[in-house]
Write a protein that holds these residues in place. Sequence first.
Motif, PDB file in Angstrom:
ATOM      1  N   ARG A  80     -18.008  11.813 -41.520  1.00 15.45           N
ATOM      2  CA  ARG A  80     -17.898  12.695 -40.349  1.00 15.45           C
ATOM      3  C   ARG A  80     -18.544  14.051 -40.629  1.00 15.45           C
ATOM      4  NH1 ARG A  80     -14.822  12.237 -35.995  1.00 15.45           N
ATOM      5  NH2 ARG A  80     -13.665  10.499 -36.923  1.00 15.45           N
ATOM      6  N   GLU A  81     -18.292  14.585 -41.809  1.00 17.10           N
ATOM      7  CA  GLU A  81     -18.872  15.880 -42.166  1.00 17.10           C
ATOM      8  C   GLU A  81     -20.391  15.791 -42.254  1.00 17.10           C
ATOM      9  OE1 GLU A  81     -18.606  19.234 -45.760  1.00 17.10           O
ATOM     10  OE2 GLU A  81     -17.498  17.347 -45.911  1.00 17.10           O
ATOM     11  N   TYR A  82     -20.878  14.702 -42.822  1.00 19.26           N
ATOM     12  CA  TYR A  82     -22.325  14.503 -42.945  1.00 19.26           C
ATOM     13  C   TYR A  82     -22.982  14.442 -41.571  1.00 19.26           C
ATOM     14  CZ  TYR A  82     -26.716  12.194 -44.302  1.00 19.26           C
ATOM     15  OH  TYR A  82     -28.040  11.873 -44.473  1.00 19.26           O
ATOM     16  N   ALA A  83     -22.411  13.650 -40.666  1.00 21.02           N
ATOM     17  CA  ALA A  83     -22.982  13.519 -39.321  1.00 21.02           C
ATOM     18  C   ALA A  83     -22.923  14.842 -38.566  1.00 21.02           C
ATOM     19  CB  ALA A  83     -22.243  12.430 -38.546  1.00 21.02           C
ATOM     20  N   ALA A  84     -21.823  15.562 -38.713  1.00 16.77           N
ATOM     21  CA  ALA A  84     -21.678  16.838 -38.006  1.00 16.77           C
ATOM     22  C   ALA A  84     -22.758  17.828 -38.436  1.00 16.77           C
ATOM     23  CB  ALA A  84     -20.291  17.424 -38.264  1.00 16.77           C
ATOM     24  N   GLY A  85     -23.075  17.830 -39.740  1.00 18.70           N
ATOM     25  CA  GLY A  85     -24.119  18.726 -40.233  1.00 18.70           C
ATOM     26  C   GLY A  85     -25.475  18.414 -39.624  1.00 18.70           C
ATOM     27  N   TRP A  86     -25.791  17.132 -39.526  1.00 19.82           N
ATOM     28  CA  TRP A  86     -27.096  16.756 -38.976  1.00 19.82           C
ATOM     29  C   TRP A  86     -27.160  16.945 -37.470  1.00 19.82           C
ATOM     30  CZ3 TRP A  86     -31.321  16.959 -41.337  1.00 19.82           C
ATOM     31  CH2 TRP A  86     -31.414  16.659 -42.697  1.00 19.82           C
ATOM     32  N   ILE A  87     -26.030  16.850 -36.793  1.00 17.34           N
ATOM     33  CA  ILE A  87     -26.035  17.152 -35.359  1.00 17.34           C
ATOM     34  C   ILE A  87     -26.498  18.584 -35.129  1.00 17.34           C
ATOM     35  CG2 ILE A  87     -24.531  17.608 -33.372  1.00 17.34           C
ATOM     36  CD1 ILE A  87     -22.944  15.126 -34.106  1.00 17.34           C
ATOM     37  N   GLU A  88     -25.977  19.509 -35.922  1.00 16.47           N
ATOM     38  CA  GLU A  88     -26.354  20.918 -35.759  1.00 16.47           C
ATOM     39  C   GLU A  88     -27.827  21.138 -36.093  1.00 16.47           C
ATOM     40  OE1 GLU A  88     -24.439  23.197 -34.284  1.00 16.47           O
ATOM     41  OE2 GLU A  88     -23.167  21.432 -34.001  1.00 16.47           O
ATOM     42  N   VAL A  89     -28.323  20.451 -37.126  1.00 20.26           N
ATOM     43  CA  VAL A  89     -29.741  20.585 -37.494  1.00 20.26           C
ATOM     44  C   VAL A  89     -30.628  20.064 -36.371  1.00 20.26           C
ATOM     45  CG1 VAL A  89     -31.540  19.774 -39.071  1.00 20.26           C
ATOM     46  CG2 VAL A  89     -29.334  20.518 -39.984  1.00 20.26           C
ATOM     47  N   GLN A  90     -30.330  18.860 -35.905  1.00 17.33           N
ATOM     48  CA  GLN A  90     -31.155  18.269 -34.848  1.00 17.33           C
ATOM     49  C   GLN A  90     -31.048  19.050 -33.547  1.00 17.33           C
ATOM     50  OE1 GLN A  90     -30.486  14.082 -34.332  1.00 17.33           O
ATOM     51  NE2 GLN A  90     -31.082  13.562 -36.420  1.00 17.33           N
ATOM     52  N   LYS A  91     -29.866  19.564 -33.262  1.00 18.11           N
ATOM     53  CA  LYS A  91     -29.695  20.359 -32.045  1.00 18.11           C
ATOM     54  C   LYS A  91     -30.654  21.542 -32.056  1.00 18.11           C
ATOM     55  CE  LYS A  91     -25.471  21.467 -30.779  1.00 18.11           C
ATOM     56  NZ  LYS A  91     -24.199  22.251 -30.676  1.00 18.11           N
ATOM     57  N   ALA A  92     -30.744  22.239 -33.198  1.00 17.42           N
ATOM     58  CA  ALA A  92     -31.648  23.387 -33.303  1.00 17.42           C
ATOM     59  C   ALA A  92     -33.101  22.948 -33.187  1.00 17.42           C
ATOM     60  CB  ALA A  92     -31.406  24.103 -34.631  1.00 17.42           C
ATOM     61  N   GLN A  93     -33.427  21.793 -33.765  1.00 15.54           N
ATOM     62  CA  GLN A  93     -34.806  21.306 -33.709  1.00 15.54           C
ATOM     63  C   GLN A  93     -35.196  20.904 -32.291  1.00 15.54           C
ATOM     64  OE1 GLN A  93     -34.441  18.268 -36.735  1.00 15.54           O
ATOM     65  NE2 GLN A  93     -35.182  19.624 -38.349  1.00 15.54           N
ATOM     66  N   PHE A  94     -34.285  20.289 -31.566  1.00 18.36           N
ATOM     67  CA  PHE A  94     -34.564  19.938 -30.171  1.00 18.36           C
ATOM     68  C   PHE A  94     -34.686  21.199 -29.314  1.00 18.36           C
ATOM     69  CE2 PHE A  94     -32.396  15.653 -30.976  1.00 18.36           C
ATOM     70  CZ  PHE A  94     -33.603  14.978 -31.029  1.00 18.36           C
ATOM     71  N   ALA A  95     -33.813  22.151 -29.553  1.00 24.57           N
ATOM     72  CA  ALA A  95     -33.871  23.395 -28.788  1.00 24.57           C
ATOM     73  C   ALA A  95     -35.198  24.109 -29.013  1.00 24.57           C
ATOM     74  CB  ALA A  95     -32.705  24.300 -29.164  1.00 24.57           C
ATOM     75  N   ARG A  96     -35.722  24.045 -30.249  1.00 21.90           N
ATOM     76  CA  ARG A  96     -37.008  24.687 -30.545  1.00 21.90           C
ATOM     77  C   ARG A  96     -38.142  24.049 -29.759  1.00 21.90           C
ATOM     78  NH1 ARG A  96     -40.908  26.657 -30.387  1.00 21.90           N
ATOM     79  NH2 ARG A  96     -42.206  27.755 -31.913  1.00 21.90           N
ATOM     80  N   LEU A  97     -37.990  22.791 -29.393  1.00 20.25           N
ATOM     81  CA  LEU A  97     -38.983  22.121 -28.548  1.00 20.25           C
ATOM     82  C   LEU A  97     -38.915  22.589 -27.098  1.00 20.25           C
ATOM     83  CD1 LEU A  97     -38.889  18.407 -29.748  1.00 20.25           C
ATOM     84  CD2 LEU A  97     -40.961  19.757 -29.450  1.00 20.25           C
ATOM     85  N   GLY A  98     -37.886  23.368 -26.791  1.00 21.71           N
ATOM     86  CA  GLY A  98     -37.726  23.840 -25.424  1.00 21.71           C
ATOM     87  C   GLY A  98     -36.906  22.901 -24.563  1.00 21.71           C
ATOM     88  N   ILE A  99     -36.110  22.031 -25.184  1.00 15.42           N
ATOM     89  CA  ILE A  99     -35.346  21.037 -24.433  1.00 15.42           C
ATOM     90  C   ILE A  99     -34.156  21.694 -23.737  1.00 15.42           C
ATOM     91  CG2 ILE A  99     -34.202  18.808 -24.533  1.00 15.42           C
ATOM     92  CD1 ILE A  99     -37.155  18.824 -25.483  1.00 15.42           C
ATOM     93  N   LEU A 100     -34.058  21.531 -22.430  1.00 13.91           N
ATOM     94  CA  LEU A 100     -32.925  22.038 -21.664  1.00 13.91           C
ATOM     95  C   LEU A 100     -31.833  20.975 -21.607  1.00 13.91           C
ATOM     96  CD1 LEU A 100     -34.436  23.798 -18.514  1.00 13.91           C
ATOM     97  CD2 LEU A 100     -33.680  24.835 -20.659  1.00 13.91           C
ATOM     98  N   GLY A 101     -30.590  21.408 -21.748  1.00  9.77           N
ATOM     99  CA  GLY A 101     -29.469  20.491 -21.634  1.00  9.77           C
ATOM    100  C   GLY A 101     -28.171  21.227 -21.856  1.00  9.77           C
ATOM    101  N   ASP A 102     -27.072  20.521 -21.667  1.00  8.72           N
ATOM    102  CA  ASP A 102     -25.744  21.113 -21.830  1.00  8.72           C
ATOM    103  C   ASP A 102     -25.353  21.049 -23.301  1.00  8.72           C
ATOM    104  OD1 ASP A 102     -23.282  22.159 -21.435  1.00  8.72           O
ATOM    105  OD2 ASP A 102     -22.619  20.710 -19.950  1.00  8.72           O
ATOM    106  N   TRP A 103     -26.060  21.835 -24.124  1.00  7.82           N
ATOM    107  CA  TRP A 103     -25.863  21.785 -25.570  1.00  7.82           C
ATOM    108  C   TRP A 103     -24.444  22.158 -25.980  1.00  7.82           C
ATOM    109  CZ3 TRP A 103     -29.420  19.174 -27.937  1.00  7.82           C
ATOM    110  CH2 TRP A 103     -30.732  19.179 -27.469  1.00  7.82           C
ATOM    111  N   ASP A 104     -23.820  23.051 -25.246  1.00  8.80           N
ATOM    112  CA  ASP A 104     -22.472  23.489 -25.611  1.00  8.80           C
ATOM    113  C   ASP A 104     -21.451  22.382 -25.434  1.00  8.80           C
ATOM    114  OD1 ASP A 104     -23.419  26.000 -26.221  1.00  8.80           O
ATOM    115  OD2 ASP A 104     -22.925  26.855 -24.251  1.00  8.80           O
ATOM    116  N   ASN A 105     -21.765  21.398 -24.628  1.00  9.98           N
ATOM    117  CA  ASN A 105     -20.836  20.294 -24.375  1.00  9.98           C
ATOM    118  C   ASN A 105     -21.446  18.959 -24.778  1.00  9.98           C
ATOM    119  OD1 ASN A 105     -18.426  21.535 -22.993  1.00  9.98           O
ATOM    120  ND2 ASN A 105     -20.079  22.378 -21.759  1.00  9.98           N
ATOM    121  N   ARG A 106     -22.277  18.971 -25.838  1.00 11.19           N
ATOM    122  CA  ARG A 106     -22.891  17.725 -26.317  1.00 11.19           C
ATOM    123  C   ARG A 106     -21.812  16.686 -26.600  1.00 11.19           C
ATOM    124  NH1 ARG A 106     -19.980  16.733 -29.798  1.00 11.19           N
ATOM    125  NH2 ARG A 106     -19.885  17.265 -31.985  1.00 11.19           N
TER     126      ARG A 106
END
Length: 973
Positions: free
Chosen positions: A140-166
């Motif tokens: 669970r801890e491992y997956a949670a860490g990568w969610i945050e990494v990927q979230k930032a990487q997707f956001a850098r692409l300019g992806i719009l979405g309800d990130w706060d409620n993923r």
Amino acid sequence: MADASDSPASGRDYRETVFLPETPFPMRGGLPQKEPAIIEAWGDLYGDLRKARQAQGAPLFVLHDGPPYANGDIHIGHALNKTLKDFVVRSRFLLGHDVDFVPGWDCHGLPIEWKIEEQYRAKGRRKDEVSKAEFRAACREYAAGWIEVQKAQFARLGILGDWDNRYATMDFGTEAAIVAEFHKFKNSGQLYRGSKPVMWSPVERTALADAEIEYHDHVSPTVWVKFPVTGATDSHPDDLLAFRHANPSIVIWTTTPWTIPANRAISYGPEIAYGLYEVQSMEQGLEFEPWAKPGDRLIVADKLAEDVFKAAKIATWTRIDAIDPSGLECAHPLAALSPGFGFSVPLLSGDHVTDDAGTGFVHTAPGHGADDYEVWKAHGHHEVPDTVDPDGAYYDHVPLFAGLKVLETEGKKTGKFGPANGAVMEKLIEAGNLLARGRLEHSYPHSWRSRAPVIFRNTPQWFIRMDATLKSGDTLRETALNAIDATAFHPAAGRNRIRSMVEGRPDWLISRQRAWGTPLAMFVDKQTGQPLHDPDVDARILAAVKEGGADAWFDRPDADFLGLHDPAKYEKITDILDVWFDSGCTHAFALEPRDPAHGYTGDRPSHWPADLYLEGSDQHRGWFQSNLLEGSGTRGRAPYRAVLTHGFTQDENGEKMSKSKGNTVDPATVIKESGADILRLWVALVDYAEDQRIGKQILQTTVDAYRKLRNTVRYLLGALSDFDEAERIDYAEMPPLEQFILHRLWELDGQVRTAYAEYRFQDVVRPVLEFCAGDLSALYFDIRKDSLYCDRPDAIRRRAARTVMDAVFLRLTAWLAPLTPFTMEEAWGTRFPEGGSNCARVIPETPAQWANAAEAARWAKVQSVLEVVNDALEAARREKTIGGALDAWPTVTGSDEALAAFDGLDAAEVFRTSGVEMIGGGDAVTVRIDLADHPKCARSWRRVPDVGSDPAYPDLSARDADAVRWWDSQRAS
């Protein structure tokens, strides 16, 4: 207008009087530096857009996110997929919708388990030394860490979405929702436990579904094995083979020698012609002694006899008789070596048997093949032998081979075939029943996660019935097929693809024997073997999982859930659900109604079913299908109205990307070097429905296309500097050229809106690029450059041009906002610093009045003549007859029809020359280039007759003199 350095000597430098474009919008994008600042300035742009659209009462559009796996940096496939989704989200906002898009992550499964096992091994700890609770916590801890990494990487692409409620499949509330969906299948009678051969990964120690299998070339040993005929049943004809011919053997062929100990029958084809053959002689000069001998009597399909004998090195043979195999019985080929193989092997009729290859007989091991299992059951047999254990080794009760590995699961040879095949072949030789052997390269199933071969293995698993009748009267298969027919597919071929898969798929295998996942949280009556159906028990299970996640099921005592039921009478199921079932349930908690217990804290509406699912084409057998089956089984339809699929990204040579080949393209590198808009523009330009290519050269082509777009917008910004509403003029006052450009805007507007509505992003960007390069840069801007720079600001022609350029700017920045949002945001903010976000706009309404087919037809003819004139001007420049087009005064001859297109136009203005002579009466258009025989205007460099006509400005044309007089008066005031 020529460059100022060409100005003739005069008493005044007129450069300051020329209205040159001015803009702070730079030619170079500098996207890697600018984009992060734009993202920061956007803030909660998605939330702001939703609030605004809801306040406007906008129609709701729902795009449901297929969850990527949370175990590493995003790759180019992720970038393609999420960018396409962002095109949908932004374009639907642009078209005036309220858009619901909640990004999600798939968190359970083997890849994360393996990574955690590696971490423990590095610390000197084995997985079985770690408690299940500790192990799951680490996952669970491992997956949670990568969610945050990927979230930032997707956001850098300019992806719009309800990130706060993923959403994430591992959230406690989400796991509870998945269990609730599982209970729906349990309580409806669609769930059952069956012992049948399934694809099993010994390396991963779990069952796998079809969607988790990929096929790779593999070299297998092949064997031709003799099964001695021992007799016949009473159903066989009177001319019993065993009595008429001594010691015949039926020959089978297989690529899995290790399954011979599991053999229980031989299948034959009822329509196949078989014969009894006697060996006459063997091939000579061989380096080894063949196992066949003269006098051997063999039964094979007539069509395949020659192939079999060739493999066995048999030189000559005689066909003795035709044979009907029905009712025959054989001995197991290893019976002579162990009484454990002393059972009879019957001949069974099977429609799956062909005479295309092999011997025409199929060795049947019901514990290791789907067809084998079905034909065994169809003939009334119920006991299926267990031969191979979960680790890929023979059980201790298997004679001769106990403990031998079929597949290695540890050490350097993990994933390689073990000694079982060789040991079986040696014993067949010892028993005198190996006829021949060889090797065959063929396509073999492998786990897509471990890349290791899999085997068919009989094991108790939980399945969802595909062909049981539901309350609706249809089966799950029929319901799903009806849902497919009701779904729109982009491209349309996707419908047939998923339909064929659903038509032929077996029951849905949903259980896995691993630790990291959502449990099959149920109890089974030990006496009846049936799942417990008790709403109160189910409610207690859901409440516990919602509070403590999957751990609650595994760690809390059974009595906590069972209430008044006696725990001793029930088996707690500790298998976990297939991860495809996990992600197949995402519609149940990511769409409406939204439960805060699932982790959703927003108040932004959604609806079920979603308007669109968008994933790679491989998801026809994965996520699209699991959602289809889950929705059909629990709600009677698919959770989507439309499905869009894209292909896979290859390198520039069309080869599959591989880190070992070094041909991968890292989206982070592209963004760092060129910016996210370049990557997004590449996505817009490719035909995503097919496999697409990317590499340095392709990206350079994308950069070139971007430069055209940027330069067009930059020119518009410069030309519109200080544009005032008072300058705007009505359509009726527009010159023909402006009316043509407005017609093109009207035409493009319809194309862009339709293309966005149909998800054809290539059909947005390519026509817009052509418009920028052709209609604008090569025609309109070039023709109107003289007017923009040199006409006085209140001139109708200049006001018309600026009015039209304003219309172009407003539409270009809107049309391209979903595709290159950073650049269009920068352009919009440059012109309207207080104008809010460009992303918040909708496409401006385009007046129907702008449609002007007659003007479009006229300019098509004008441009055909212009092309001939331009060629002649270019030739004259090369020959140094002229220095530039303004030095020329061409004579253009052509048909009256061709030249009639210039009625009402200033032909010299169209040709960008100082003057022109138009002569009708010819056939083809011809051009003669002469020098303009007039003085050169010191301001516009046109050579026209009225240069010097104004005494106050003797070196200017009348138009330029008027403009300078205006400029001087404005400066004086």
